[in-house]
Design a protein around this motif. Structure first.
Motif, PDB file in Angstrom:
ATOM      1  N   ARG A  13       0.627  -1.516  -0.159  1.00 44.28           N
ATOM      2  CA  ARG A  13       0.445   0.390  -0.228  1.00 44.28           C
ATOM      3  C   ARG A  13       0.343   1.381   0.248  1.00 44.28           C
ATOM      4  N   GLU A  14       0.753   2.020  -0.629  1.00 44.75           N
ATOM      5  CA  GLU A  14       1.451   3.730  -1.206  1.00 44.75           C
ATOM      6  C   GLU A  14       0.229   4.580  -0.850  1.00 44.75           C
ATOM      7  N   PHE A  15       0.727   5.373  -0.166  1.00 42.99           N
ATOM      8  CA  PHE A  15      -0.139   6.521   0.225  1.00 42.99           C
ATOM      9  C   PHE A  15       1.344   7.786  -0.862  1.00 42.99           C
ATOM     10  N   ASP A  17       3.582   8.882  -2.399  1.00 39.82           N
ATOM     11  CA  ASP A  17       5.253   8.970  -2.593  1.00 39.82           C
ATOM     12  C   ASP A  17       5.929   7.778  -1.654  1.00 39.82           C
ATOM     13  N   THR A  18       3.792   7.416  -0.661  1.00 41.25           N
ATOM     14  CA  THR A  18       5.107   6.684   0.527  1.00 41.25           C
ATOM     15  C   THR A  18       4.899   5.514   0.264  1.00 41.25           C
ATOM     16  N   LEU A  19       5.431   4.729   1.024  1.00 35.05           N
ATOM     17  CA  LEU A  19       5.351   3.456   0.877  1.00 35.05           C
ATOM     18  C   LEU A  19       4.433   2.974   1.818  1.00 35.05           C
ATOM     19  N   ALA A  20       3.932   2.642   2.735  1.00 36.30           N
ATOM     20  CA  ALA A  20       2.742   2.387   3.976  1.00 36.30           C
ATOM     21  C   ALA A  20       3.700   0.520   3.858  1.00 36.30           C
ATOM     22  N   VAL A  21       2.529  -0.392   3.546  1.00 41.91           N
ATOM     23  CA  VAL A  21       3.564  -1.843   3.133  1.00 41.91           C
ATOM     24  C   VAL A  21       3.592  -1.751   2.683  1.00 41.91           C
ATOM     25  N   ASP A  22       4.846  -3.315   2.530  1.00 39.95           N
ATOM     26  CA  ASP A  22       5.775  -3.271   1.327  1.00 39.95           C
ATOM     27  C   ASP A  22       5.540  -4.750   1.021  1.00 39.95           C
ATOM     28  N   ASP A  23       5.409  -5.482   0.030  1.00 37.84           N
ATOM     29  CA  ASP A  23       4.484  -6.604   0.075  1.00 37.84           C
ATOM     30  C   ASP A  23       5.034  -7.638   1.205  1.00 37.84           C
ATOM     31  N   VAL A  24       3.990  -7.577   1.333  1.00 37.21           N
ATOM     32  CA  VAL A  24       3.721  -8.267   2.992  1.00 37.21           C
ATOM     33  C   VAL A  24       3.356  -9.811   2.892  1.00 37.21           C
ATOM     34  N   THR A  46      -2.381   0.597   9.096  1.00 30.59           N
ATOM     35  CA  THR A  46      -2.668  -0.201   7.325  1.00 30.59           C
ATOM     36  C   THR A  46      -2.832  -1.551   6.833  1.00 30.59           C
ATOM     37  N   LEU A  47      -1.692  -1.893   7.264  1.00 37.52           N
ATOM     38  CA  LEU A  47      -1.673  -3.799   7.151  1.00 37.52           C
ATOM     39  C   LEU A  47      -2.991  -4.193   8.121  1.00 37.52           C
ATOM     40  N   MET A  48      -4.049  -3.798   9.253  1.00 43.44           N
ATOM     41  CA  MET A  48      -5.146  -4.143   9.963  1.00 43.44           C
ATOM     42  C   MET A  48      -6.288  -3.654   9.271  1.00 43.44           C
ATOM     43  N   ARG A  49      -5.799  -1.609   8.448  1.00 45.93           N
ATOM     44  CA  ARG A  49      -7.253  -1.563   7.288  1.00 45.93           C
ATOM     45  C   ARG A  49      -7.388  -2.743   6.007  1.00 45.93           C
ATOM     46  N   MET A  50      -6.169  -2.589   5.649  1.00 46.73           N
ATOM     47  CA  MET A  50      -6.217  -3.316   4.526  1.00 46.73           C
ATOM     48  C   MET A  50      -6.822  -5.069   4.659  1.00 46.73           C
ATOM     49  N   LEU A  54     -11.140  -2.437   4.626  1.00 43.57           N
ATOM     50  CA  LEU A  54     -11.338  -1.031   4.841  1.00 43.57           C
ATOM     51  C   LEU A  54     -10.436   0.065   4.033  1.00 43.57           C
ATOM     52  N   LEU A  55      -9.610  -0.449   3.315  1.00 46.55           N
ATOM     53  CA  LEU A  55      -8.556   0.350   2.982  1.00 46.55           C
ATOM     54  C   LEU A  55      -8.407  -0.722   1.828  1.00 46.55           C
ATOM     55  N   GLU A  56      -8.317  -0.188   0.479  1.00 43.36           N
ATOM     56  CA  GLU A  56      -8.307  -0.864  -1.304  1.00 43.36           C
ATOM     57  C   GLU A  56      -6.508  -1.107  -1.256  1.00 43.36           C
ATOM     58  N   PRO A  57      -5.550  -2.209  -1.005  1.00 37.74           N
ATOM     59  CA  PRO A  57      -4.539  -2.441  -1.266  1.00 37.74           C
ATOM     60  C   PRO A  57      -4.324  -1.649  -2.340  1.00 37.74           C
ATOM     61  N   SER A  58      -2.604  -1.528  -2.868  1.00 34.65           N
ATOM     62  CA  SER A  58      -2.425  -0.719  -4.461  1.00 34.65           C
ATOM     63  C   SER A  58      -2.058  -2.076  -4.795  1.00 34.65           C
ATOM     64  N   LEU A  59      -1.498  -3.215  -4.104  1.00 32.89           N
ATOM     65  CA  LEU A  59      -1.233  -4.255  -4.249  1.00 32.89           C
ATOM     66  C   LEU A  59      -1.058  -5.323  -3.896  1.00 32.89           C
TER      67      LEU A  59
END
Lengths: 311, 439
Positions: A13-15, A17-24, A46-50, A54-59
């Motif tokens: 998940r990105e916000f 330019d900020t990478l909040a969760v990276d290929d977990v 962010t991970l919990m919200r995904m 509630l929050l769509e992942p970027s990938l």
């Protein structure tokens, strides 16, 4: 334990330019109590919200009990109880009405509303406050009310984001007992927290995040095995702790030596033979050793070690 | 528990919050006092048959339209601000249930106050000694209710679209302003003695009296606003969009406008205004664009509103021109070019707006608005002051009969092509790597 409750698959998940969760990626089995730990900004919320859809992942994606969070978010919602890191309460209505609103919103059987609401209020210890306006509740009570809301529809999975934040020690202990009770009932629980010592009492698994990256996921036993090479030893003496400390200071392989009352605690890099030699030397010097043994690594130790490695 | 509160729990929550005992007693006492004051002021006046009626109806209208719209405008925004929105999103409530629950629940106190004023309106009708007919009372109430539906639905639309930067009070002020303008259009009509003949609106060859015309318009636009709010709430619930929404709304605007306008070609203005509003209000993030691009289908339910709106506009503009020319609207000023010219400039502006959103600019909408404003205002001022108005077509959608159609279209087409080219480059730069990776 057995079936997989949560499958996290290359979640990102990105916000901006900020990478909040990276290929977990990791899995959580049914019935596990899974701790999510990491410093502020690690990506836990962010991970919990995904995972709560509630929050769509970027990938990437995740599946909750087989339902894809991207494709079937509504099914995912029905399976979980979510306690966010904020209260999310309607201040101007009474406790009972707040829960009645969510009871109806969850489409639970209308005739059983009072019974179920009283049940969850009793479970979290708020029954005597049912008629109070939410704005009059203390911080701890608000957290409990949020918890009651999350439990209302008896979900299979509980996602709890910092449930102990802001609670006093007594309330934290009650929360811990409640979580332990829910774990015994077979609920799968994912809980994020900073208070690692408390997690150790009821968690079965742990995932550690740092700057959006997963640095470890596994059972608590596996986490402890990730402690740095060597062992942590504790020596207790009947007298002469000063002499023992000065002897230990000069020995090869000893580091992080600290005195704790009549105990000396330290890391030792030597093997079993070297450890036996150390004990022999101490006894030979006339020091009355009454305990000599290995100290089990805590989740805190593992966390510190893994964080150090990841940076 | 009633079936209504079971189906729409938001209504019963709002009832608990808005209609508690103290508030209800205070409201009853206040409206009684207001009514008594109106009565005492109007009773001694000469020729005062309809004064009480009009005064009570005005209070009722202001309460319902201004306060009601303000409450509706803050409804979703307040949930976002107080962070209860996510918790509602987790429940099985559908977008319709949430939108309807909020539309009825949030302005509940306004409905209550308006209903408390109704006996005073009826008293005014009775005291009017025949000057206010029952027919007129019913038309006034129908018109008021339709306008309330319109303002509350539009308030809900504003509220569901408001983003973090817009606070709840600002959303409520916007709603109150909208309600105020609705009241402003309604109040001159209310209590009109010859309401059946004044003012008349000719619509598709039929004459409509003012009340009927406003009631119809308010209901139709209110319905669209409600659907817009429901759609936006549905997006928060991760429900897929519906590709037909925007084209259907544009078709409605075309039909609605064409019943009124003399100039056939200018009817395309209405969809254009909508496109602008949709483009500005819609807060589609780069993530949503990414989702659309990664989906691989151009016309999927994830297509950004900017795309569907722009494309629909171009298609409708082309249709309008084709229809106008084929069915012989006499056109000596080259006005048929206008919808197509506007399409070019509109696409240019929309592409720029999205480009700003993809950039690091902190307030992309404001920047885009400034650009759009300047790109039209500066050439207009300069050319106007040098009396070179025949060159307007180079900088804005302006028909110029002294030049051929191709020359007229060329500047707009070029600007549009350049901006879209830059926009596509930005998309490519941003998403190409990830698209390749995910495939």
């Amino acid at each position: 334990m057995g079936a997989v409750m949560i499958e996290v698959d290359a979640l990102r998940r990105e916000f901006g330019d900020t990478l909040a969760v990276d290929d977990v990626s990791f899995n959580v089995e049914e019935g596990a109590v899974f701790a999510l730990v990491g410093p502020n900004g690690a990506g836990k919320t962010t991970l919990m919200r995904m995972l709560a859809a509630l929050l769509e992942p970027s990938l990437g994606t995740a599946r909750i009990s087989g339902f894809d969070i991207r494709e079937r978010p509504r099914e995912v919602h029905s399976l979980l109880g979510f306690l966010p890191d904020f209260y999310g309460l309607y201040e101007d209505i009474p406790v009972y009405e707040y829960l009645r609103f969510f009871y109806l919103a969850y489409r639970l059987p209308g005739g059983l509303a009072s019974r179920r609401i009283e049940e969850v209020l009793a479970q979290v210890g708020l029954l005597e406050h049912a008629g109070k306006d939410i704005e009059t509740l203390s911080r701890g009570m608000r957290q409990k009310l949020g918890f009651a809301r999350a439990l209302l529809h008896d979900p299979k999975l509980l996602l709890l984001d910092e449930p102990a934040a802001g609670l006093d020690p007594g309330a934290r202990q009650e929360m811990q007992a409640l979580l332990a009770g829910l774990a015994l009932k077979g609920k799968t629980i994912m809980v994020s927290s900073h208070i690692l010592a408390e997690l150790e009492d009821y968690c079965t698994h742990v995932a550690m995040l740092d700057r959006g990256r997963l640095i470890f996921a596994g059972s608590l036993a596996e986490a402890r095995r990730r402690l740095p090479a060597g062992r942590r030893l504790r020596i207790r003496v009947a007298s002469g702790i000063e002499t023992a400390l000065s002897m230990l200071e000069t020995m090869e392989g000893v580091s992080h030596l600290e005195r704790r009352s009549t105990d000396a605690v330290f890391d030792f890099a030597g093997d079993d033979t070297a450890t036996a030699g150390m004990l022999k030397a101490l006894v030979g010097a006339g020091i009355p050793v009454i305990f000599f043994g290995e100290v089990a690594g805590t989740i805190q130790d593992s966390y510190v070690a893994l964080m150090k490695d990841s940076r | 528990m009633t079936p209504l509160s079971e189906r729409f729990p938001e209504i019963s929550r709002c009832a608990v919050s808005e209609l508690h005992r103290t508030r209800v007693i205070a409201a009853i006492a206040t409206t009684f006092l207001i009514g008594a004051c109106l009565l005492s002021i109007t009773f001694p006046l000469k020729n005062s048959e309809d004064v009480l009626y009009k005064a009570a109806l005005s209070v009722q209208a202001l309460v319902l339209l201004v306060y009601g719209a303000a409450r509706a405008s803050g409804a979703v925004r307040a949930e976002r601000q107080e962070r209860t929105w996510d918790l509602q999103r987790l429940t099985p409530l559908t977008s319709f249930e949430i939108a309807f629950g909020k539309g009825v629940g949030a302005p509940l106190f306004a409905y209550f106050l308006a209903s408390l004023m109704l006996p005073w309106v009826i008293a005014g009708c009775v005291a009017g000694k025949g000057t206010i007919s029952l027919d007129m009372l019913l038309w006034d109430q129908a018109c008021l209710l339709a306008l309330a539906f319109f303002t509350i639905s539009t308030g809900l639309l504003i509220s569901s679209h408001t983003v973090e930067r817009l606070s709840k009070p600002i959303a409520e002020i916007l709603g109150a302003l909208l309600g105020f303008f609705a009241a402003y259009s309604f109040l001159p009509l209310c209590g009109s003695k010859d309401y059946k003949s004044d003012p008349l609106v000719a619509y598709f060859g039929q004459d409509w009296h003012g009340h009927a015309w406003i009631t119809l318009g308010a209901l139709l636009f209110g319905l669209w606003a409600f659907m817009g709010a429901k759609w936006r709430i549905g997006r928060d619930l991760l429900e897929g969009g519906r590709l037909w929404h925007i084209p259907a709304f544009m078709a409605f605007l075309l039909i609605y406008q064409s019943g009124l306008k003399d100039n056939f070609y200018l009817i395309a203005m209405a969809p254009a205004i909508f496109v602008y509003l949709a483009a500005l209000l819609n807060s589609e993030s780069p993530e949503q664009w990414r989702k659309w691009l990664l989906g691989g289908r151009f016309l999927s339910n994830y297509a950004p509103v900017l795309i569907t709106a722009s494309l629909s506009y171009v298609l409708f503009a082309a249709f309008t021109v084709e229809f106008g020319l084929a069915y012989g609207t006499r056109d000596v000023h080259g006005l048929w070019r206008y919808p197509l010219l506007q399409s070019c400039f509109l696409l240019r502006d929309c592409a720029f707006l999205q480009l700003c959103r993809f950039s690091r600019i902190r307030r992309p909408e404001t920047t885009a608005l400034i650009f759009v404003g300047l790109s039209y205002a500066l050439p207009f001022l300069v050319l106007n002051s040098f009396e070179k108005t025949e060159l307007f077509y180079a900088f804005m959608p302006s028909t110029e009969p002294s030049v051929g159609a191709l020359v007229n279209f060329l500047p707009g087409l070029l600007q549009c092509a350049v901006m879209i080219g830059i926009f596509l480059l930005a998309i490519k730069k941003r998403f190409l790597k990830e698209t390749a990776r995910s495939r």
